[in-house]
Each structure stands twice: as C-alpha cells, then as structure tokens.
Scaffold this motif. Structure first.
Motif, mmCIF file in Angstrom:
data_model
loop_
_atom_site.group_PDB
_atom_site.id
_atom_site.type_symbol
_atom_site.label_atom_id
_atom_site.label_comp_id
_atom_site.label_asym_id
_atom_site.label_seq_id
_atom_site.Cartn_x
_atom_site.Cartn_y
_atom_site.Cartn_z
ATOM 1 N N ALA A 90 -5.397 -5.091 -0.692
ATOM 2 C CA ALA A 90 -4.287 -5.124 -1.654
ATOM 3 C C ALA A 90 -4.256 -3.831 -2.450
ATOM 4 N N ARG A 91 -3.043 -3.356 -2.704
ATOM 5 C CA ARG A 91 -2.844 -2.143 -3.490
ATOM 6 C C ARG A 91 -1.771 -2.408 -4.544
ATOM 7 N N LEU A 92 -1.962 -1.829 -5.725
ATOM 8 C CA LEU A 92 -0.978 -1.905 -6.799
ATOM 9 C C LEU A 92 -0.144 -0.645 -6.757
ATOM 10 N N ALA A 93 1.178 -0.782 -6.727
ATOM 11 C CA ALA A 93 2.077 0.377 -6.690
ATOM 12 C C ALA A 93 3.352 0.035 -7.428
ATOM 13 N N ARG A 94 3.803 0.936 -8.273
ATOM 14 C CA ARG A 94 5.024 0.689 -9.044
ATOM 15 C C ARG A 94 6.253 0.608 -8.150
ATOM 16 N N ASP A 95 6.236 1.311 -7.032
ATOM 17 C CA ASP A 95 7.416 1.353 -6.169
ATOM 18 C C ASP A 95 6.995 1.096 -4.725
ATOM 19 N N GLY A 96 7.071 -0.173 -4.303
ATOM 20 C CA GLY A 96 6.682 -0.534 -2.946
ATOM 21 C C GLY A 96 7.554 0.096 -1.885
ATOM 22 N N VAL A 97 8.780 0.476 -2.254
ATOM 23 C CA VAL A 97 9.696 1.088 -1.290
ATOM 24 C C VAL A 97 9.117 2.384 -0.732
ATOM 25 N N LEU A 98 8.193 2.991 -1.473
ATOM 26 C CA LEU A 98 7.567 4.224 -1.001
ATOM 27 C C LEU A 98 6.447 3.950 -0.005
ATOM 28 N N GLY A 99 6.038 2.679 0.115
ATOM 29 C CA GLY A 99 5.026 2.310 1.081
ATOM 30 C C GLY A 99 3.657 2.873 0.750
ATOM 31 N N LEU A 100 2.848 3.092 1.803
ATOM 32 C CA LEU A 100 1.514 3.667 1.663
ATOM 33 C C LEU A 100 1.353 4.764 2.710
ATOM 34 N N PRO A 101 1.994 5.904 2.495
ATOM 35 C CA PRO A 101 1.973 6.949 3.525
ATOM 36 C C PRO A 101 0.581 7.434 3.885
ATOM 37 N N ASP A 102 -0.368 7.350 2.956
ATOM 38 C CA ASP A 102 -1.718 7.827 3.240
ATOM 39 C C ASP A 102 -2.469 6.932 4.225
ATOM 40 N N TYR A 103 -1.962 5.702 4.434
ATOM 41 C CA TYR A 103 -2.648 4.758 5.319
ATOM 42 C C TYR A 103 -1.878 4.509 6.612
ATOM 43 N N GLY A 104 -0.702 5.091 6.732
ATOM 44 C CA GLY A 104 0.124 4.890 7.907
ATOM 45 C C GLY A 104 -0.143 5.938 8.968
ATOM 46 N N PRO A 105 0.655 5.956 10.039
ATOM 47 C CA PRO A 105 1.771 5.022 10.239
ATOM 48 C C PRO A 105 1.268 3.618 10.594
ATOM 49 N N PHE A 106 2.173 2.646 10.429
ATOM 50 C CA PHE A 106 1.841 1.250 10.650
ATOM 51 C C PHE A 106 2.537 0.732 11.900
ATOM 52 N N ASP A 107 1.825 -0.076 12.663
ATOM 53 C CA ASP A 107 2.422 -0.684 13.852
ATOM 54 C C ASP A 107 3.567 -1.627 13.474
ATOM 55 N N ALA A 108 3.478 -2.186 12.284
ATOM 56 C CA ALA A 108 4.548 -3.065 11.801
ATOM 57 C C ALA A 108 4.565 -3.045 10.279
ATOM 58 N N ILE A 109 5.759 -3.146 9.719
ATOM 59 C CA ILE A 109 5.950 -3.242 8.275
ATOM 60 C C ILE A 109 6.771 -4.500 8.000
ATOM 61 N N LEU A 110 6.308 -5.278 7.040
ATOM 62 C CA LEU A 110 6.992 -6.513 6.661
ATOM 63 C C LEU A 110 7.356 -6.427 5.188
ATOM 64 N N VAL A 111 8.648 -6.494 4.891
ATOM 65 C CA VAL A 111 9.121 -6.434 3.508
ATOM 66 C C VAL A 111 9.505 -7.844 3.084
ATOM 67 N N THR A 112 8.872 -8.343 2.023
ATOM 68 C CA THR A 112 9.074 -9.738 1.630
ATOM 69 C C THR A 112 9.896 -9.866 0.355
ATOM 70 N N ALA A 113 10.801 -8.916 0.157
ATOM 71 C CA ALA A 113 11.779 -8.989 -0.932
ATOM 72 C C ALA A 113 13.078 -8.386 -0.412
ATOM 73 N N GLY A 114 14.191 -8.802 -0.995
ATOM 74 C CA GLY A 114 15.488 -8.386 -0.494
ATOM 75 C C GLY A 114 15.890 -7.000 -0.965
ATOM 76 N N ALA A 115 16.077 -6.079 -0.022
ATOM 77 C CA ALA A 115 16.500 -4.718 -0.345
ATOM 78 C C ALA A 115 18.027 -4.642 -0.357
ATOM 79 N N GLU A 116 18.587 -3.975 -1.355
ATOM 80 C CA GLU A 116 20.044 -3.803 -1.401
ATOM 81 C C GLU A 116 20.528 -3.004 -0.189
ATOM 82 N N ARG A 117 19.702 -2.060 0.249
ATOM 83 C CA ARG A 117 20.020 -1.239 1.418
ATOM 84 C C ARG A 117 18.726 -1.022 2.195
ATOM 85 N N LEU A 118 18.837 -0.579 3.410
ATOM 86 C CA LEU A 118 17.649 -0.347 4.214
ATOM 87 C C LEU A 118 16.746 0.696 3.545
#
Length: 235
Positions: free
Chosen positions: A148-176
C-alpha cells in the motif's frame, strides 16, 4: 451433510470473525454471484476466501456479505462484490498479470481479492486514515503480496514501480486518466470506470506497443476519482 471447511484466516485470534457463520455467508455470496453470471472459478474461489466482514466497519458487519456497496467513511464505499468479481475477471481474462496497480485502496477488499490470485499488488490511496486502516488489515490478514502507498493524486500512478501488467482503477474518472497509459506494460490492460456520476461506463484499455485500444462495457456507479489540483502539487 459433509463437514464445512473454514478458511485459515477465520482462525486468526487477532482479527474479528464469525467463524463458521462467516464461511457459510461467503459460500452463499459466491452462489449469488454465480447466478448473476460470474463464471470464473478462480475469481469465485478468491471471493469465497476473503473475509469481507474484516473490511467494513463493525456497525456494518451484519451486511458484509450482501451483494451491495457499503459506506466506509470519508465519502467512500467498499465496492459491491459483483463489481469486484467482474473487474477481477476482466483483469485475468487473458492470463494472470504478474505486477498489478490498483488506484483507490479504500477498504482494501478489492486488493485482497486480487492478492488471493496474483503475486504482486501495489495499491494507492489518497485518504490517509483509509490508507492506514487498509495497511493494518493487510498485515493482520497475512496479505504480504500487497504493498500500500499513500499518494495525494492516484491519477499519477506509481511510475517508479511500473510498468504494470494491469492497472485497476476503483473510482469513477470524469475522463480517461491518460497519465496512467504509459504505466501499462506492452500487452497489458487498464480497467477504469469513466464518466460523470450517474453516467459511468466500465472501460478496458489495451496496450499494443505504442497503440491503445479502448473497449466500453457495462454501466457502473463508483465514487469519483479525485485529482489533485495543479496548485496543490509539490515539485
């Protein structure tokens, strides 16, 4: 009747549980999900293993195995089990990703379901009390493959740990959330609810080299994905 099997997690003395009643409740939930069309046995087995009552407030414990979203405080919810099962099924539909990023830890329930199936989960939460609570749950329940990581802006992801084989967003984004596209590994996918509240669609984004393909699926309803304002960002 044969003897009922109790998940090893049910025997942990340091976590609250219902024992046999909890195991029966999970089995009934799985049968409901089967009736709704969830047919991936790997996903159903994970749903049956994870103690959802550990991820809700004690006042909500009696409703923990209802197929419904429940409040967890701070304007957030624990997702409906059907949606958790659907999104997990989409995530593993073409094989099991090794390295997964979840945006929106919330209670930690979705990450726990993924952790029963996949080797490495990173999960990001912007609300500190929810992050701290989920992190404790992962430790108490033995989910050592969840980071688990604490981040003020999840939309920025975790670039230091990627790339990821899959990303799952569990909140509704207004745009992609385009900032996450570069963190999808080649051949990977991102699953994200997109659209304004009341008019969201579940989207799957597939990456093939420099190309991205978007597929719109069912209508869904998620709490909004909150992006940090530009004037709040540091650095």
């Amino acid at each position: 009747m044969g003897a009922e099997t109790v998940n090893a997690h049910d025997k942990h003395p340091h976590v609250r549980g219902f024992g046999m009643a909890s195991a029966r409740s999970r089995a009934r939930l799985v049968e409901r999900l089967r009736g709704l069309g969830i047919d991936d046995e790997t996903v159903l087995a994970a749903i049956e293993k994870v103690q959802r009552h550990q991820f809700v407030d004690e006042a909500m414990t009696s409703r923990a195995y209802d197929d419904t979203a429940l409040p967890i405080g701070y304007g957030q919810t624990i997702s409906q089990p059907y949606i958790v099962a659907q999104m997990t099924s989409l995530l593993i539909a073409e094989g099991r990703p090794e390295n997964v990023l979840e945006i929106g830890t919330g209670s930690g329930y979705q990450a726990a379901v993924l952790a029963e199936i996949l080797p490495s989960i990173y999960t990001v939460e912007r609300i500190q009390p929810l992050y701290e609570r989920a992190r404790r749950r992962f430790a108490e329940l033995g989910y050592r493959n969840v980071r688990a990581r604490l981040a003020r802006d999840g939309v920025l992801g975790l670039p230091d740990y990627g790339p990821f084989d899959a990303i799952l967003v569990t909140a509704g984004a207004e745009r992609l959330p385009k900032a996450l596209y570069a963190q999808i590994a080649d051949g990977g996918r991102m699953i994200v609810p997109v659209g304004p509240s009341g008019d969201q669609r579940l989207m799957v984004i597939y990456r093939d080299g420099a190309n991205y393909r978007e597929q719109a699926l069912d209508a869904v309803s998620f709490v909004p994905l909150i992006e940090q304002r530009a004037d709040e960002r540091i650095g």
